[in-house]
Design a protein around this motif. Structure first.
Motif, PDB file in Angstrom:
ATOM      1  N   GLY A   1      40.887  55.559  65.462  1.00  0.00           N
ATOM      2  CA  GLY A   1      39.516  55.968  65.729  1.00  0.00           C
ATOM      3  C   GLY A   1      39.403  56.909  66.907  1.00  0.00           C
ATOM      4  O   GLY A   1      38.455  57.696  66.987  1.00  0.00           O
TER       5      GLY A   1
ATOM      6  N   PHE B   1      39.516  61.160  58.556  1.00  0.00           N
ATOM      7  CA  PHE B   1      39.331  59.950  57.770  1.00  0.00           C
ATOM      8  C   PHE B   1      37.919  59.420  57.968  1.00  0.00           C
ATOM      9  O   PHE B   1      37.487  59.194  59.090  1.00  0.00           O
ATOM     10  N   HIS B   2      37.204  59.214  56.876  1.00  0.00           N
ATOM     11  CA  HIS B   2      35.843  58.699  56.934  1.00  0.00           C
ATOM     12  C   HIS B   2      35.804  57.359  56.219  1.00  0.00           C
ATOM     13  O   HIS B   2      36.277  57.232  55.094  1.00  0.00           O
ATOM     14  N   ARG B   3      35.227  56.363  56.875  1.00  0.00           N
ATOM     15  CA  ARG B   3      35.133  55.035  56.274  1.00  0.00           C
ATOM     16  C   ARG B   3      34.205  55.052  55.072  1.00  0.00           C
ATOM     17  O   ARG B   3      33.167  55.702  55.083  1.00  0.00           O
ATOM     18  N   THR B   4      34.608  54.301  54.047  1.00  0.00           N
ATOM     19  CA  THR B   4      33.783  54.154  52.855  1.00  0.00           C
ATOM     20  C   THR B   4      33.817  52.700  52.408  1.00  0.00           C
ATOM     21  O   THR B   4      34.676  51.929  52.826  1.00  0.00           O
ATOM     22  N   ASN B   5      32.892  52.336  51.556  1.00  0.00           N
ATOM     23  CA  ASN B   5      32.851  50.980  51.023  1.00  0.00           C
ATOM     24  C   ASN B   5      33.554  50.969  49.667  1.00  0.00           C
ATOM     25  O   ASN B   5      32.969  50.666  48.637  1.00  0.00           O
TER      26      ASN B   5
ATOM     27  N   GLY C   1      39.000  51.971  51.425  1.00  0.00           N
ATOM     28  CA  GLY C   1      38.339  51.847  52.713  1.00  0.00           C
ATOM     29  C   GLY C   1      38.087  53.134  53.458  1.00  0.00           C
ATOM     30  O   GLY C   1      37.467  53.124  54.507  1.00  0.00           O
ATOM     31  N   TYR C   2      38.577  54.263  52.944  1.00  0.00           N
ATOM     32  CA  TYR C   2      38.343  55.541  53.620  1.00  0.00           C
ATOM     33  C   TYR C   2      38.466  56.692  52.639  1.00  0.00           C
ATOM     34  O   TYR C   2      39.033  56.558  51.560  1.00  0.00           O
ATOM     35  N   GLU C   3      37.922  57.830  53.041  1.00  0.00           N
ATOM     36  CA  GLU C   3      38.093  59.085  52.307  1.00  0.00           C
ATOM     37  C   GLU C   3      38.708  60.089  53.264  1.00  0.00           C
ATOM     38  O   GLU C   3      38.488  60.032  54.468  1.00  0.00           O
ATOM     39  N   VAL C   4      39.462  61.020  52.724  1.00  0.00           N
ATOM     40  CA  VAL C   4      40.095  62.040  53.542  1.00  0.00           C
ATOM     41  C   VAL C   4      39.341  63.350  53.348  1.00  0.00           C
ATOM     42  O   VAL C   4      39.151  63.808  52.225  1.00  0.00           O
TER      43      VAL C   4
END
Length: 111
Positions: free
Chosen positions: A18, A26-30, A34-37
């Motif tokens: 972080g 890297f972005h957190r996703t549900n 758990g993440y997108e690039v």
């Protein structure tokens, strides 16, 4: 004990993501992963020419280069020894109970 140490190491590694420069990538996703690039979001780094210039500047001082890069300690499995396998096994088996207790106190604290 190993589980606690490895869990702590994983927690530290994940928390440093972080704060790193790549955190914007890297972005957190549900989702399950758990993440997108998002590669376009990360900041531009150094060019290969800039890295090459830094390397040449570091190598200009031979003494400093040696002590920081070439004088690293060798791992235990690369160090040659004069002892045979039998001699090492004999040393291991001949440790007195007092010495073993001292070693356990040093290396097995809190367990």
């Amino acid at each position: 004990m190993k589980e606690i140490i490895s869990g702590a190491a994983i927690a530290i590694a994940l928390s440093t993501i972080g704060f790193s420069a790549q955190a914007e990538t890297f972005h957190r996703t549900n989702t399950e992963i758990g993440y997108e690039v998002h590669v376009g979001d990360n900041p531009a780094g150094k060019t290969s020419e800039q890295v090459r210039e830094e390397l040449l500047a570091a190598k200009a001082n031979k003494k400093e280069w040696f002590f920081t890069n070439l004088n690293a300690a060798k791992p235990g499995w690369m160090v040659k020894t004069e002892k045979t396998r039998e001699q090492v096994a004999h040393e291991r088996d001949s440790v007195t109970p007092e010495e073993q207790a001292r070693i356990d106190e040093i290396y097995n604290t809190g367990a």
